[in-house]
Motif scaffolding. Structure first.
Motif, PDB file in Angstrom:
ATOM      1  N   ALA A  14       5.508 -31.910  53.332  1.00 36.33           N
ATOM      2  CA  ALA A  14       6.798 -32.060  52.668  1.00 36.33           C
ATOM      3  C   ALA A  14       7.687 -30.877  53.020  1.00 36.33           C
ATOM      4  CB  ALA A  14       6.606 -32.128  51.156  1.00 36.33           C
ATOM      5  N   LYS A  15       8.988 -31.115  53.038  1.00 35.36           N
ATOM      6  CA  LYS A  15       9.944 -30.040  53.287  1.00 35.36           C
ATOM      7  C   LYS A  15       9.900 -29.022  52.151  1.00 35.36           C
ATOM      8  CE  LYS A  15      12.902 -33.129  55.841  1.00 35.36           C
ATOM      9  NZ  LYS A  15      13.926 -34.132  55.667  1.00 35.36           N
ATOM     10  N   ASP A  16       9.687 -29.500  50.919  1.00 36.72           N
ATOM     11  CA  ASP A  16       9.597 -28.639  49.750  1.00 36.72           C
ATOM     12  C   ASP A  16       8.387 -29.097  48.934  1.00 36.72           C
ATOM     13  OD1 ASP A  16       9.858 -27.209  47.392  1.00 36.72           O
ATOM     14  OD2 ASP A  16      12.013 -27.577  47.191  1.00 36.72           O
ATOM     15  N   PRO A  17       7.183 -28.652  49.313  1.00 34.61           N
ATOM     16  CA  PRO A  17       5.975 -29.153  48.664  1.00 34.61           C
ATOM     17  C   PRO A  17       5.904 -28.875  47.162  1.00 34.61           C
ATOM     18  CG  PRO A  17       5.436 -27.399  50.222  1.00 34.61           C
ATOM     19  CD  PRO A  17       6.880 -27.705  50.387  1.00 34.61           C
ATOM     20  N   VAL A  18       6.450 -27.758  46.695  1.00 32.76           N
ATOM     21  CA  VAL A  18       6.407 -27.444  45.267  1.00 32.76           C
ATOM     22  C   VAL A  18       7.242 -28.443  44.480  1.00 32.76           C
ATOM     23  CG1 VAL A  18       6.964 -25.710  43.518  1.00 32.76           C
ATOM     24  CG2 VAL A  18       5.880 -25.008  45.662  1.00 32.76           C
ATOM     25  N   SER A  19       8.462 -28.697  44.950  1.00 26.79           N
ATOM     26  CA  SER A  19       9.337 -29.651  44.257  1.00 26.79           C
ATOM     27  C   SER A  19       8.778 -31.064  44.322  1.00 26.79           C
ATOM     28  CB  SER A  19      10.746 -29.631  44.852  1.00 26.79           C
ATOM     29  OG  SER A  19      11.375 -28.412  44.572  1.00 26.79           O
ATOM     30  N   LEU A  20       8.241 -31.425  45.476  1.00 24.44           N
ATOM     31  CA  LEU A  20       7.683 -32.771  45.605  1.00 24.44           C
ATOM     32  C   LEU A  20       6.463 -32.929  44.702  1.00 24.44           C
ATOM     33  CD1 LEU A  20       8.031 -35.508  46.947  1.00 24.44           C
ATOM     34  CD2 LEU A  20       6.539 -34.698  48.789  1.00 24.44           C
ATOM     35  N   GLY A  21       5.613 -31.907  44.645  1.00 23.83           N
ATOM     36  CA  GLY A  21       4.469 -31.951  43.742  1.00 23.83           C
ATOM     37  C   GLY A  21       4.903 -32.092  42.292  1.00 23.83           C
ATOM     38  N   ALA A  22       5.968 -31.376  41.921  1.00 25.93           N
ATOM     39  CA  ALA A  22       6.495 -31.470  40.558  1.00 25.93           C
ATOM     40  C   ALA A  22       7.012 -32.882  40.277  1.00 25.93           C
ATOM     41  CB  ALA A  22       7.607 -30.435  40.357  1.00 25.93           C
ATOM     42  N   TRP A  23       7.634 -33.523  41.277  1.00 25.19           N
ATOM     43  CA  TRP A  23       8.113 -34.895  41.113  1.00 25.19           C
ATOM     44  C   TRP A  23       6.939 -35.838  40.844  1.00 25.19           C
ATOM     45  CZ3 TRP A  23       7.305 -39.681  43.126  1.00 25.19           C
ATOM     46  CH2 TRP A  23       8.242 -40.665  42.818  1.00 25.19           C
ATOM     47  N   TYR A  24       5.877 -35.720  41.643  1.00 23.57           N
ATOM     48  CA  TYR A  24       4.699 -36.570  41.444  1.00 23.57           C
ATOM     49  C   TYR A  24       4.063 -36.328  40.073  1.00 23.57           C
ATOM     50  CZ  TYR A  24       4.438 -38.698  46.062  1.00 23.57           C
ATOM     51  OH  TYR A  24       4.690 -39.453  47.178  1.00 23.57           O
ATOM     52  N   LYS A  25       4.059 -35.076  39.631  1.00 25.28           N
ATOM     53  CA  LYS A  25       3.483 -34.752  38.329  1.00 25.28           C
ATOM     54  C   LYS A  25       4.312 -35.372  37.206  1.00 25.28           C
ATOM     55  CE  LYS A  25       1.361 -30.902  35.907  1.00 25.28           C
ATOM     56  NZ  LYS A  25       0.843 -29.554  36.138  1.00 25.28           N
ATOM     57  N   HIS A  27       6.777 -37.825  37.339  1.00 29.80           N
ATOM     58  CA  HIS A  27       7.073 -39.254  37.362  1.00 29.80           C
ATOM     59  C   HIS A  27       5.850 -40.150  37.522  1.00 29.80           C
ATOM     60  CE1 HIS A  27      11.333 -38.475  37.261  1.00 29.80           C
ATOM     61  NE2 HIS A  27      11.163 -37.570  38.218  1.00 29.80           N
ATOM     62  N   LEU A  28       4.795 -39.658  38.163  1.00 33.39           N
ATOM     63  CA  LEU A  28       3.609 -40.491  38.367  1.00 33.39           C
ATOM     64  C   LEU A  28       2.389 -39.974  37.612  1.00 33.39           C
ATOM     65  CD1 LEU A  28       3.905 -41.440  42.141  1.00 33.39           C
ATOM     66  CD2 LEU A  28       4.772 -42.657  40.146  1.00 33.39           C
ATOM     67  N   GLY A  29       2.541 -38.839  36.961  1.00 31.71           N
ATOM     68  CA  GLY A  29       1.458 -38.325  36.135  1.00 31.71           C
ATOM     69  C   GLY A  29       0.290 -37.731  36.907  1.00 31.71           C
ATOM     70  N   ILE A  30       0.491 -37.394  38.168  1.00 32.24           N
ATOM     71  CA  ILE A  30      -0.580 -36.769  38.949  1.00 32.24           C
ATOM     72  C   ILE A  30      -0.698 -35.310  38.520  1.00 32.24           C
ATOM     73  CG2 ILE A  30      -1.315 -36.091  41.267  1.00 32.24           C
ATOM     74  CD1 ILE A  30       0.022 -38.660  42.308  1.00 32.24           C
ATOM     75  N   ASP A  31      -1.905 -34.891  38.193  1.00 32.90           N
ATOM     76  CA  ASP A  31      -2.150 -33.545  37.686  1.00 32.90           C
ATOM     77  C   ASP A  31      -2.155 -32.536  38.838  1.00 32.90           C
ATOM     78  OD1 ASP A  31      -2.749 -31.431  36.007  1.00 32.90           O
ATOM     79  OD2 ASP A  31      -4.900 -31.897  35.960  1.00 32.90           O
ATOM     80  N   VAL A  32      -0.977 -32.264  39.383  1.00 35.16           N
ATOM     81  CA  VAL A  32      -0.837 -31.348  40.524  1.00 35.16           C
ATOM     82  C   VAL A  32      -1.136 -29.929  40.057  1.00 35.16           C
ATOM     83  CG1 VAL A  32       0.711 -30.487  42.317  1.00 35.16           C
ATOM     84  CG2 VAL A  32       0.880 -32.877  41.573  1.00 35.16           C
ATOM     85  N   GLN A  33      -2.091 -29.292  40.728  1.00 28.44           N
ATOM     86  CA  GLN A  33      -2.538 -27.951  40.385  1.00 28.44           C
ATOM     87  C   GLN A  33      -1.784 -26.908  41.218  1.00 28.44           C
ATOM     88  OE1 GLN A  33      -5.127 -27.412  37.942  1.00 28.44           O
ATOM     89  NE2 GLN A  33      -4.390 -29.493  37.569  1.00 28.44           N
ATOM     90  N   ALA A  34      -1.982 -25.644  40.897  1.00 30.87           N
ATOM     91  CA  ALA A  34      -1.299 -24.547  41.592  1.00 30.87           C
ATOM     92  C   ALA A  34      -1.585 -24.539  43.086  1.00 30.87           C
ATOM     93  CB  ALA A  34      -1.698 -23.209  40.970  1.00 30.87           C
ATOM     94  N   TRP A  35      -2.736 -25.067  43.533  1.00 32.53           N
ATOM     95  CA  TRP A  35      -3.068 -25.087  44.954  1.00 32.53           C
ATOM     96  C   TRP A  35      -2.320 -26.189  45.705  1.00 32.53           C
ATOM     97  CZ3 TRP A  35      -5.562 -29.558  46.557  1.00 32.53           C
ATOM     98  CH2 TRP A  35      -6.235 -30.294  45.593  1.00 32.53           C
ATOM     99  N   GLY A  36      -1.520 -27.006  44.997  1.00 28.53           N
ATOM    100  CA  GLY A  36      -0.676 -28.003  45.645  1.00 28.53           C
ATOM    101  C   GLY A  36      -1.240 -29.407  45.656  1.00 28.53           C
ATOM    102  N   GLY A  37      -2.307 -29.634  44.924  1.00 26.51           N
ATOM    103  CA  GLY A  37      -2.894 -30.965  44.948  1.00 26.51           C
ATOM    104  C   GLY A  37      -3.609 -31.304  43.663  1.00 26.51           C
ATOM    105  N   VAL A  58      -0.162 -31.991  48.791  1.00 32.04           N
ATOM    106  CA  VAL A  58       1.114 -31.846  49.494  1.00 32.04           C
ATOM    107  C   VAL A  58       1.131 -30.459  50.111  1.00 32.04           C
ATOM    108  CG1 VAL A  58       3.615 -31.872  49.299  1.00 32.04           C
ATOM    109  CG2 VAL A  58       2.258 -33.275  47.752  1.00 32.04           C
ATOM    110  N   GLY A  59       1.390 -30.390  51.410  1.00 29.16           N
ATOM    111  CA  GLY A  59       1.470 -29.106  52.096  1.00 29.16           C
ATOM    112  C   GLY A  59       2.817 -28.919  52.753  1.00 29.16           C
TER     113      GLY A  59
END
Length: 128
Positions: A14-25, A27-37, A58-59
């Protein structure tokens, strides 16, 4: 010989993996951890754990973890016999990367599919 027995992980850039991870967390409820997944624990139809996980991560788009592929994703497939499968793939004329990895997380090898996508093959540690 069994070849792929399941999906061990899905990795994408992703161009912005932190923001994209936050979006998945959010809106989709994925428990994205500090390591990005996240790690999805396997369960049976009743929700009882059955001893396995599928990684999701997401990297950074700038990373080269998928090289020599230029794809924005890589799928990790679970296998029962990494060495045997890599040998079979080589004998079938597939583009198998020479590098392998053996760690506490299991054994890893890679093959490039006909469209140039890097495919990760993972043999979990014994008992997993």
């Amino acid at each position: 010989m069994k070849r792929v027995t399941g999906i061990g992980g899905i990795f994408f850039k992703a161009k912005d993996p932190v923001s994209l991870g936050a979006w998945y967390k959010k809106h989709l409820g994925i428990d994205v951890q500090a390591w990005g997944g996240a790690a999805f624990r396997w369960t049976d139809e009743s929700g009882t754990p059955v001893g396995g996980t599928t990684a999701w991560s997401v990297g950074s788009a700038d990373g080269d973890a998928f090289a020599p592929s230029t794809a924005s994703f890589m799928i990790n497939y679970r296998v029962a016999d990494l060495a045997g499968l890599l040998e079979a793939l080589r004998s079938e004329g597939c583009h198998v990367l020479e590098k392998t990895d053996d760690s506490e997380y299991g054994k890893f090898g890679w093959v490039i599919d006909p469209e140039g996508n890097k495919v990760e093959l993972w043999q979990p540690p014994a008992g997993q």
